[in-house]
Design a protein around this motif. Structure first.
Motif, PDB file in Angstrom:
ATOM      1  N   VAL A 150      -4.339   1.709   8.778  1.00 25.68           N
ATOM      2  CA  VAL A 150      -5.236   2.370   9.724  1.00 25.68           C
ATOM      3  C   VAL A 150      -5.580   3.760   9.229  1.00 25.68           C
ATOM      4  CG1 VAL A 150      -5.466   3.203  12.104  1.00 25.68           C
ATOM      5  CG2 VAL A 150      -4.296   1.033  11.638  1.00 25.68           C
ATOM      6  N   ALA A 151      -4.611   4.464   8.675  1.00 26.85           N
ATOM      7  CA  ALA A 151      -4.826   5.793   8.100  1.00 26.85           C
ATOM      8  C   ALA A 151      -3.996   5.893   6.832  1.00 26.85           C
ATOM      9  CB  ALA A 151      -4.427   6.888   9.082  1.00 26.85           C
ATOM     10  N   GLY A 152      -4.610   6.397   5.768  1.00 28.58           N
ATOM     11  CA  GLY A 152      -3.926   6.507   4.492  1.00 28.58           C
ATOM     12  C   GLY A 152      -3.825   7.939   4.021  1.00 28.58           C
ATOM     13  N   PRO A 153      -3.669   8.153   2.706  1.00 29.49           N
ATOM     14  CA  PRO A 153      -3.550   9.506   2.169  1.00 29.49           C
ATOM     15  C   PRO A 153      -4.699  10.401   2.629  1.00 29.49           C
ATOM     16  CG  PRO A 153      -3.072   7.891   0.481  1.00 29.49           C
ATOM     17  CD  PRO A 153      -3.577   7.116   1.656  1.00 29.49           C
ATOM     18  N   GLY A 154      -4.357  11.644   2.958  1.00 28.35           N
ATOM     19  CA  GLY A 154      -5.342  12.582   3.479  1.00 28.35           C
ATOM     20  C   GLY A 154      -5.174  12.810   4.962  1.00 28.35           C
ATOM     21  N   SER A 155      -4.493  11.887   5.648  1.00 24.18           N
ATOM     22  CA  SER A 155      -4.188  12.054   7.068  1.00 24.18           C
ATOM     23  C   SER A 155      -2.823  12.717   7.213  1.00 24.18           C
ATOM     24  CB  SER A 155      -4.191  10.705   7.777  1.00 24.18           C
ATOM     25  OG  SER A 155      -5.454  10.078   7.682  1.00 24.18           O
ATOM     26  N   TYR A 212      -3.561   4.787  -6.245  1.00 25.59           N
ATOM     27  CA  TYR A 212      -2.747   3.881  -5.448  1.00 25.59           C
ATOM     28  C   TYR A 212      -3.666   2.962  -4.642  1.00 25.59           C
ATOM     29  CZ  TYR A 212       0.594   7.776  -6.069  1.00 25.59           C
ATOM     30  OH  TYR A 212       1.387   8.776  -6.574  1.00 25.59           O
ATOM     31  N   ASP A 213      -3.245   1.710  -4.495  1.00 28.92           N
ATOM     32  CA  ASP A 213      -3.950   0.825  -3.579  1.00 28.92           C
ATOM     33  C   ASP A 213      -3.438   1.145  -2.181  1.00 28.92           C
ATOM     34  OD1 ASP A 213      -5.057  -1.223  -2.073  1.00 28.92           O
ATOM     35  OD2 ASP A 213      -4.881  -2.689  -3.682  1.00 28.92           O
ATOM     36  N   THR A 214      -4.281   1.739  -1.368  1.00 25.71           N
ATOM     37  CA  THR A 214      -3.865   2.159  -0.027  1.00 25.71           C
ATOM     38  C   THR A 214      -4.243   1.154   1.054  1.00 25.71           C
ATOM     39  OG1 THR A 214      -5.921   3.376   0.343  1.00 25.71           O
ATOM     40  CG2 THR A 214      -4.112   4.577  -0.700  1.00 25.71           C
ATOM     41  N   PRO A 237       0.816  -1.220   0.000  1.00 22.25           N
ATOM     42  CA  PRO A 237       0.000   0.000   0.000  1.00 22.25           C
ATOM     43  C   PRO A 237       0.850   1.270   0.000  1.00 22.25           C
ATOM     44  CG  PRO A 237       0.072  -0.939   2.200  1.00 22.25           C
ATOM     45  CD  PRO A 237       0.766  -1.929   1.296  1.00 22.25           C
ATOM     46  N   THR A 238       0.389   2.264  -0.737  1.00 23.38           N
ATOM     47  CA  THR A 238       0.976   3.601  -0.682  1.00 23.38           C
ATOM     48  C   THR A 238       0.110   4.421   0.261  1.00 23.38           C
ATOM     49  OG1 THR A 238       1.802   3.418  -2.942  1.00 23.38           O
ATOM     50  CG2 THR A 238       1.643   5.631  -2.016  1.00 23.38           C
ATOM     51  N   VAL A 239       0.638   4.782   1.423  1.00 26.21           N
ATOM     52  CA  VAL A 239      -0.203   5.299   2.504  1.00 26.21           C
ATOM     53  C   VAL A 239      -0.013   6.774   2.804  1.00 26.21           C
ATOM     54  CG1 VAL A 239      -0.347   3.023   3.583  1.00 26.21           C
ATOM     55  CG2 VAL A 239       1.452   4.614   4.305  1.00 26.21           C
ATOM     56  N   ALA A 240       1.002   7.397   2.244  1.00 28.67           N
ATOM     57  CA  ALA A 240       1.241   8.809   2.552  1.00 28.67           C
ATOM     58  C   ALA A 240       2.165   9.401   1.506  1.00 28.67           C
ATOM     59  CB  ALA A 240       1.844   8.972   3.956  1.00 28.67           C
ATOM     60  N   GLY A 241       2.264  10.729   1.515  1.00 29.54           N
ATOM     61  CA  GLY A 241       3.148  11.411   0.579  1.00 29.54           C
ATOM     62  C   GLY A 241       2.811  12.886   0.514  1.00 29.54           C
ATOM     63  N   GLU A 242       3.443  13.558  -0.412  1.00 24.58           N
ATOM     64  CA  GLU A 242       3.187  14.982  -0.628  1.00 24.58           C
ATOM     65  C   GLU A 242       3.376  15.292  -2.103  1.00 24.58           C
ATOM     66  OE1 GLU A 242       6.019  17.684   1.022  1.00 24.58           O
ATOM     67  OE2 GLU A 242       7.750  16.497   0.408  1.00 24.58           O
ATOM     68  N   THR A 243       2.676  16.319  -2.564  1.00 24.58           N
ATOM     69  CA  THR A 243       2.809  16.770  -3.951  1.00 24.58           C
ATOM     70  C   THR A 243       2.776  18.282  -3.953  1.00 24.58           C
ATOM     71  OG1 THR A 243       1.528  14.824  -4.633  1.00 24.58           O
ATOM     72  CG2 THR A 243       1.910  16.523  -6.287  1.00 24.58           C
ATOM     73  N   THR A 244       3.799  18.902  -4.549  1.00 20.24           N
ATOM     74  CA  THR A 244       3.833  20.359  -4.641  1.00 20.24           C
ATOM     75  C   THR A 244       4.075  20.777  -6.089  1.00 20.24           C
ATOM     76  OG1 THR A 244       6.219  20.731  -4.329  1.00 20.24           O
ATOM     77  CG2 THR A 244       4.891  20.394  -2.346  1.00 20.24           C
ATOM     78  N   PHE A 245       3.771  22.048  -6.348  1.00 20.95           N
ATOM     79  CA  PHE A 245       3.899  22.590  -7.700  1.00 20.95           C
ATOM     80  C   PHE A 245       4.563  23.961  -7.622  1.00 20.95           C
ATOM     81  CE2 PHE A 245       0.300  19.764  -7.456  1.00 20.95           C
ATOM     82  CZ  PHE A 245       0.385  18.986  -8.600  1.00 20.95           C
ATOM     83  N   ASP A 246       5.700  24.098  -8.303  1.00 22.83           N
ATOM     84  CA  ASP A 246       6.417  25.375  -8.343  1.00 22.83           C
ATOM     85  C   ASP A 246       7.188  25.461  -9.657  1.00 22.83           C
ATOM     86  OD1 ASP A 246       6.281  27.205  -5.980  1.00 22.83           O
ATOM     87  OD2 ASP A 246       6.679  25.347  -4.900  1.00 22.83           O
TER      88      ASP A 246
END
Length: 742
Positions: A440-445, A431-433, A167-176
């Motif tokens: 217990v907690a995935g992307p968005g937390s 992603y399959d989280t 599972p891919t459970v967290a991360g960040e994405t930015t744009f600059d």
């Protein structure tokens, strides 16, 4: 053929200059290390192993600033991944790697193989990967090509991880804009193991076998390490030959075979290492160096999927899904049977020898005979010139930028639609989280959380990096990156353990860029010492620029925390009407580098205030104690967009609202990005205890309501916004921008 160049022709024509080996280094190798001219194959091996990506020859002097030990660290930097004690005889294993240039050139394969490579680092240690994370930094979405690169990068990450069943459970994405010509793709993997199963990348024991296992070797990824150790430009923007091609189904088989060998037959195994950057040469030479051994390999025995490959190509290929094993003599056939079961090649390609020489044979000829140490230990560390960037001195002499916010509701609506802030669900839903059903907690937390089966405990994990702050002040920006990761871990209810990193910078030969690298590492190291979160693994990625334009200095911090009791997991959204709302930490007029500044000015400017790291550490520890005591029902880190965005995000997942008295803050301060702050909710009957324990670090600001409205009373403004409307803007912004036809 180029491969037929004689040593004399190499000296004359200097092809090594295109492989990131300098003339000074070449002469040192020939005159001091070998006492002769290296042949074509040897020159290629030195070029790869002495590249920045493999040797850290420029960054090593400043990397020593990092703390890398504490009471829980079992394995620090130097192996495939770091290992930390999590009690009960168990350990968490984690590391992050960059795959920036490959992803810029070929987003799908670059991102996919970045995930594959970091997973191999984890299971080579004897751990089963249990979660993946990422840190992605793109250019602006008004560029159709960038929108395509975003889509392909995310699909590459999703396809590889999903096929692996991790599972891919967290991360960040930015744009600059600074990432327009050089996007950043940092992948992190977290694994779980019993401490007794820890493996090392070591080759030792005269006569023991060197075994190649996994996929066949092809011509993809040749000189990938040197490709990642050179400036990026239009000339190499299509250098796809340096990009590897991934096969996640092959990797799944390789992982299961390796873990079966490690867990059931550890006595057969001396060492194991992933064939990552620089392929066979890096894994074999590093294992021999670790074992203080010599090694002799017959490259004719290497499984190959293409005909006519030269020794140079075989050794430098970065074909994926391959591992190198050192196996106790007499167990070669035993090991082969395990890999045969998974339909994988397992071939003895060499032996450990007496002495310390590294010898290669190909087509019946000796094509390399050099000391092992010459590849791994004798690299010339390069002293680098440093110079404080002129922009920083100029910023100190200018007055701080102060925004004028007449309509905070309008500003909040605009910020919620900024691509860096807006919901990235359109990306993470690929992603399959939940695979393996331990999430217990995935992307968005604030942090991803994985339960540990068989125990009532879990692991929290996050990736954080904001290049804007580091650009404005490398030292304080480095502290802020670690601080944000720590507050995300605390917000989830976990105890921070340690960090991994990806250090993404421009050309270190530029004195100003090396100054940024040095001082941001110093800032990160200071924060790590105070927070007791040592650096146990990581990666340096330099030369991130395009046609001379460098990215913002962007250190990514990947942090893991331990939740000793899953009953103490803290959600990042408010759920209970009547709960009290507290602001943790003090709010200042901190707009330099903020999303608000970029939105209103289109540019970054200003200076950053010093952080009181000790104070932040102390109140976060007290907050964690209150969480364990059951006195906190929700918590959310305050980062991009400031308090205003954090409050809205806390309310989007539930059916609650908030009524808050923020008359101590101006409308502008609602969007200040002062570091080290959180918003928490506390049960009404726990208020007295919470306030007594937290003291002045916790400011009561109001309560959770059942209205689904966000009502704020500020010093110079009022705001009452329907959360359904705000959520619609937040959810739809990024999908609309990605689908734009402009």
């Amino acid at each position: 053929m180029e491969q037929a160049m004689t040593p004399e022709e190499i000296k004359e024509q200097k092809p090594y200059l295109d492989w990131s080996l300098t003339e000074k280094e070449y002469n040192y190798i020939a005159d001091q290390l070998l006492g002769r001219l290296p042949n074509f194959t040897e020159t290629g091996l030195f070029s790869a192993m002495w590249s920045e990506h493999c040797s850290y020859k420029k960054s090593k002097p400043v990397l020593r600033l990092f703390p890398n030990k504490n009471a829980r660290v079992l394995q620090g930097p130097g192996e495939g991944a770091g290992v930390v004690d999590i009690d009960d005889g168990q350990a968490v294993v984690f590391k992050a790697e960059s795959h920036n240039h490959p992803t810029t050139v070929e987003p799908y394969q670059g991102a996919a193989t970045g995930v594959g490579g970091i997973l191999r680092d984890i299971f080579s240690m004897g751990a089963r990967p249990i979660a993946s994370l990422d840190s992605l930094h793109f250019g602006e979405l008004d560029d159709p090509q960038m929108r395509m690169k975003v889509a392909d990068t995310v699909k590459g990450i999703g396809d590889y991880g999903n096929c692996m069943g991790i599972p891919t459970v967290a991360g960040e994405t930015t744009f600059d804009p600074c990432y327009q010509g050089n996007i950043l793709c940092n992948a992190m993997s977290v694994g779980l193991m019993d401490q007794k199963d820890i493996q090392k990348g070591k080759a030792a024991g005269i006569g023991n076998a060197v075994m190649y296992v996994g996929a066949k070797t092809g011509r993809d990824g040749i000189h990938g390490a040197t490709f990642a150790s050179a400036d990026f430009s239009d000339e190499n923007a299509t250098q796809r030959s340096a990009v590897q091609v991934g096969d996640p189904f092959m990797e799944k088989l390789l992982m299961e075979a390796c873990l079966e060998l490690i867990h059931n037959h550890a006595d057969w195994l001396v060492g194991i290492q992933d064939m990552g950057a620089a392929g066979i040469v890096s894994s074999s030479a590093e294992m021999a160096s670790e074992g203080k051994s010599g090694m002799e390999l017959n490259l004719d025995l290497v499984p190959q999927r293409e005909t006519g490959m030269s020794a140079y190509e075989i050794m430098l290929s970065e074909s994926q899904e391959r591992m190198l094993l050192c196996v106790n003599k007499g167990h070669e056939e035993d090991v082969k049977k395990i890999f045969d079961k998974y339909d994988l090649d397992a071939v003895t390609i060499g032996r450990i020898t007496e002495g310390h020489d590294y010898v290669l044979h190909h087509d019946g000829q000796e094509v390399c005979h050099i000391p092992v140490a010459s590849l791994t230990d004798d690299v010339l560390e390069e002293a680098s010139e440093e110079q404080k960037p002129a922009r920083l001195q100029k910023a100190q002499d200018e007055p701080a930028w102060q925004p004028t916010i007449d309509n905070p509701a309008k500003t909040l609506r605009q910020l919620l639609q900024r691509p860096t802030i807006a919901s990235d669900e359109v990306l993470t839903q690929q992603y399959d989280t939940q695979v393996r059903t331990s999430t217990v907690a995935g992307p968005g937390s604030d942090a991803g959380i994985i339960r540990i089966r068989g125990y009532h405990k879990g692991l929290a994990m996050t990736t954080d990096g904001n290049g804007r702050f580091v650009y404005l002040d490398p030292e304080i920006g480095g502290q802020m990156a670690v601080t944000e990761a720590m507050t995300n871990i605390i917000a989830s209810g976990a105890e921070p353990l340690a960090i991994t990193d990806c250090l993404n910078y421009g050309d270190p030969n530029d004195p100003e860029i090396f100054w940024e690298l040095h001082h941001s590492i110093q800032g990160m190291a200071d924060a790590c010492r105070i927070f007791d979160t040592p650096v146990i693994s990581g990666n340096v990625s330099l030369y991130n620029e395009n046609n001379g334009n460098a990215i913002y200095p962007t250190p990514m911090v990947g942090m893991v925390g331990l939740i000793k009791n899953l009953d103490h997991v803290i959600p990042s959204f408010a759920t209970h009407a009547g709960d009290a709302v507290y602001l943790i930490g003090k709010t200042g007029d901190d707009y330099a580098g903020s999303e608000l500044q970029k939105m209103l000015n289109g540019d970054l400017s200003g200076t950053l205030p010093a952080l009181d790291l000790q104070a932040i550490h102390e109140y976060c520890q007290k907050l964690h104690q209150q969480m364990v005591a059951g006195n906190v029902t929700a918590a959310h880190d305050i980062s991009e967009g400031g308090l205003g965005v954090a409050l809205a995000e806390m309310l989007f997942q539930g059916e609650t609202g908030m009524q808050l008295d923020l008359r101590s803050l101006t409308a502008a301060q609602l969007f200040s990005e002062t570091a080290g702050r959180l918003v928490v909710t506390v049960p009404a009957d726990a208020r007295e205890t919470f306030e007594n324990e937290m003291g002045p670090d916790a400011q009561y600001i109001g309560q959770v309501t059942n209205t689904h409205w966000l009502e704020l009373h500020l010093q110079n403004a009022e705001m009452n916004e329907n959360l359904t409307d705000l959520k619609k803007l937040y959810k739809e912004a990024l999908p609309c921008q990605l689908k734009s036809k402009d």
